[in-house]
Motif scaffolding. Structure first.
Motif, PDB file in Angstrom:
ATOM      1  N   PRO A  13       0.802  -1.229   0.000  1.00  0.00           N
ATOM      2  CA  PRO A  13       0.000   0.000   0.000  1.00  0.00           C
ATOM      3  C   PRO A  13       0.834   1.279   0.000  1.00  0.00           C
ATOM      4  O   PRO A  13       2.027   1.280   0.314  1.00  0.00           O
ATOM      5  CB  PRO A  13      -0.804  -0.121   1.302  1.00  0.00           C
ATOM      6  N   SER A  14       0.142   2.375  -0.317  1.00  0.00           N
ATOM      7  CA  SER A  14       0.789   3.671  -0.482  1.00  0.00           C
ATOM      8  C   SER A  14       1.142   4.314   0.868  1.00  0.00           C
ATOM      9  O   SER A  14       0.684   3.881   1.932  1.00  0.00           O
ATOM     10  CB  SER A  14      -0.138   4.603  -1.252  1.00  0.00           C
ATOM     11  N   VAL A  15       1.910   5.374   0.791  1.00  0.00           N
ATOM     12  CA  VAL A  15       2.239   6.165   1.980  1.00  0.00           C
ATOM     13  C   VAL A  15       0.959   6.728   2.595  1.00  0.00           C
ATOM     14  O   VAL A  15       0.782   6.702   3.824  1.00  0.00           O
ATOM     15  CB  VAL A  15       3.224   7.292   1.623  1.00  0.00           C
ATOM     16  N   ASP A  16       0.041   7.218   1.758  1.00  0.00           N
ATOM     17  CA  ASP A  16      -1.221   7.759   2.277  1.00  0.00           C
ATOM     18  C   ASP A  16      -2.009   6.687   3.023  1.00  0.00           C
ATOM     19  O   ASP A  16      -2.644   6.963   4.049  1.00  0.00           O
ATOM     20  CB  ASP A  16      -2.082   8.311   1.133  1.00  0.00           C
ATOM     21  N   TYR A  17      -2.013   5.468   2.515  1.00  0.00           N
ATOM     22  CA  TYR A  17      -2.702   4.345   3.148  1.00  0.00           C
ATOM     23  C   TYR A  17      -2.160   4.148   4.565  1.00  0.00           C
ATOM     24  O   TYR A  17      -2.921   4.013   5.531  1.00  0.00           O
ATOM     25  CB  TYR A  17      -2.458   3.113   2.289  1.00  0.00           C
ATOM     26  N   PHE A  18      -0.833   4.168   4.692  1.00  0.00           N
ATOM     27  CA  PHE A  18      -0.221   3.978   6.007  1.00  0.00           C
ATOM     28  C   PHE A  18      -0.468   5.167   6.918  1.00  0.00           C
ATOM     29  O   PHE A  18      -0.614   5.003   8.137  1.00  0.00           O
ATOM     30  CB  PHE A  18       1.278   3.701   5.860  1.00  0.00           C
ATOM     31  N   ALA A  19      -0.551   6.357   6.360  1.00  0.00           N
ATOM     32  CA  ALA A  19      -0.882   7.521   7.173  1.00  0.00           C
ATOM     33  C   ALA A  19      -2.280   7.374   7.766  1.00  0.00           C
ATOM     34  O   ALA A  19      -2.516   7.734   8.924  1.00  0.00           O
ATOM     35  CB  ALA A  19      -0.781   8.797   6.337  1.00  0.00           C
ATOM     36  N   PRO A 178       5.209  11.967  -4.941  1.00  0.00           N
ATOM     37  CA  PRO A 178       4.446  11.700  -3.718  1.00  0.00           C
ATOM     38  C   PRO A 178       3.625  10.425  -3.787  1.00  0.00           C
ATOM     39  O   PRO A 178       3.298   9.925  -4.867  1.00  0.00           O
ATOM     40  CB  PRO A 178       3.522  12.923  -3.630  1.00  0.00           C
ATOM     41  N   ASN A 179       3.314   9.906  -2.613  1.00  0.00           N
ATOM     42  CA  ASN A 179       2.353   8.816  -2.439  1.00  0.00           C
ATOM     43  C   ASN A 179       2.659   7.575  -3.263  1.00  0.00           C
ATOM     44  O   ASN A 179       1.778   6.982  -3.876  1.00  0.00           O
ATOM     45  CB  ASN A 179       0.922   9.301  -2.735  1.00  0.00           C
ATOM     46  N   LEU A 180       3.909   7.170  -3.257  1.00  0.00           N
ATOM     47  CA  LEU A 180       4.276   5.881  -3.838  1.00  0.00           C
ATOM     48  C   LEU A 180       3.989   4.792  -2.814  1.00  0.00           C
ATOM     49  O   LEU A 180       3.455   5.047  -1.732  1.00  0.00           O
ATOM     50  CB  LEU A 180       5.755   5.885  -4.214  1.00  0.00           C
ATOM     51  N   SER A 181       4.358   3.574  -3.134  1.00  0.00           N
ATOM     52  CA  SER A 181       4.238   2.486  -2.167  1.00  0.00           C
ATOM     53  C   SER A 181       4.989   2.850  -0.888  1.00  0.00           C
ATOM     54  O   SER A 181       6.039   3.508  -0.929  1.00  0.00           O
ATOM     55  CB  SER A 181       4.798   1.190  -2.741  1.00  0.00           C
ATOM     56  N   PHE A 182       4.472   2.385   0.222  1.00  0.00           N
ATOM     57  CA  PHE A 182       5.119   2.645   1.509  1.00  0.00           C
ATOM     58  C   PHE A 182       6.563   2.167   1.525  1.00  0.00           C
ATOM     59  O   PHE A 182       7.395   2.714   2.270  1.00  0.00           O
ATOM     60  CB  PHE A 182       4.328   1.978   2.631  1.00  0.00           C
ATOM     61  N   VAL A 183       6.907   1.158   0.719  1.00  0.00           N
ATOM     62  CA  VAL A 183       8.294   0.681   0.734  1.00  0.00           C
ATOM     63  C   VAL A 183       9.255   1.768   0.279  1.00  0.00           C
ATOM     64  O   VAL A 183      10.430   1.764   0.675  1.00  0.00           O
ATOM     65  CB  VAL A 183       8.490  -0.604  -0.105  1.00  0.00           C
TER      66      VAL A 183
END
Length: 203
Positions: A13-19, A178-183
Motif C-alpha cells: 500500500p501507499s504512503v497515504d494508506y499507512f498515514a 508523492p504517495n508511492l508504495s510505503f516501501v
C-alpha cells in the motif's frame, strides 16, 4: 461509534494508506468486489527512469463482481521474480534497503493461493517493521456509516493526506514523487518512517 476509514486490501500500500492507519481507525474490507487496475494488485515504486507499476497477476481478473477474498493469484508468468528484481534494482542504493530486504524477500519466493493472503501478510510485516497498528479486517462487505471515509471505490476521495517530502533514492536526478508504495518511504527513512507518518495530516 467513531467514524472509520474503509480501505481495500492493497498490494504494497501507499504512503497515504499507512498515514490513515496511523491517524484513524481503519477497516480492510475483504468482501468488496475486486477492481482491475487498482491498488488491490498494483503498487507504484520509483525506478531509475521514473515511476513504475508492479502488478500482481490474478486469475480471472475479468470476472464481474468477484469478492476480493476469492481472487486467486496466477503464477503462469514470473511476476514475483520480476517484482523483486525491480525492487532490488530501484532501492538497493537506498539507506535502509539492506536492513529490511530479508523481511520482504520471502514474499517473492513463496506462492500464496489468494491475493488477500499475500496482501495481508505483506501488510502485517510492514506494520510490524515500523510499529504501525494493524487495521481491523472484515471478511464481509462493510457498509459505510455516517462520517466514514470510504476509500474502496476506484476513484474514491477520502481524507487528503498532507505529507512533507523526503529524500528519495533518485533525488539527484528526479523530482519528488508523492504517495508511492510505503516501501519507498521505508527504504528511505527506515525506523523513522513512523515519525514521518505521525507528522502527516489528514484533512
Amino acid at each position: 461509534m467513531d467514524a472509520k476509514i474503509l480501505l481495500p486490501c492493497s498490494y504494497l500500500p501507499s504512503v497515504d494508506y499507512f498515514a490513515c492507519l496511523v491517524h484513524r481507525s481503519c477497516v480492510v474490507d475483504l468482501g468488496e468486489h475486486f477492481v482491475k487496475r487498482s491498488e488491490r494488485n498494483r503498487a507504484r515504486i520509483l525506478a531509475a527512469d521514473g515511476v513504475m507499476d508492479l502488478t500482481a497477476h490474478v486469475a480471472h481478473a475479468d470476472r464481474p463482481r468477484q469478492p476480493m477474498r476469492d481472487v486467486r493469484l496466477d503464477y503462469s508468468k514470473r511476476w514475483q521474480h520480476q517484482h523483486w528484481g525491480a525492487l532490488v534494482a530501484s532501492y538497493k542504493a537506498s539507506p535502509y534497503f539492506d536492513y529490511f530486504a530479508d523481511a520482504l524477500a520471502p514474499f517473492y519466493q513463496e506462492r500464496f493461493r489468494f491475493l488477500v493472503d499475500f496482501n495481508l501478510r505483506l501488510l502485517e510485516t510492514l506494520c510490524t517493521l515500523v510499529r504501525v497498528p494493524m487495521p481491523e479486517v472484515s471478511q464481509q462487505y462493510v457498509e459505510a456509516g455516517p462520517g466514514d471515509a470510504d476509500l474502496r471505490p476506484k476513484h474514491a476521495k477520502g481524507p487528503a493526506v498532507v505529507a512533507e517530502p523526503y529524500v528519495q533514492v533518485f533525488a539527484d536526478r528526479q523530482s519528488f514523487q508523492p504517495n508511492l508504495s510505503f516501501v519507498d518511504l521505508l527504504f528511505a527513512e527506515g525506523p523513522g518512517s513512523l515519525l514521518f507518518l505521525k507528522r502527516c495530516r489528514l484533512e
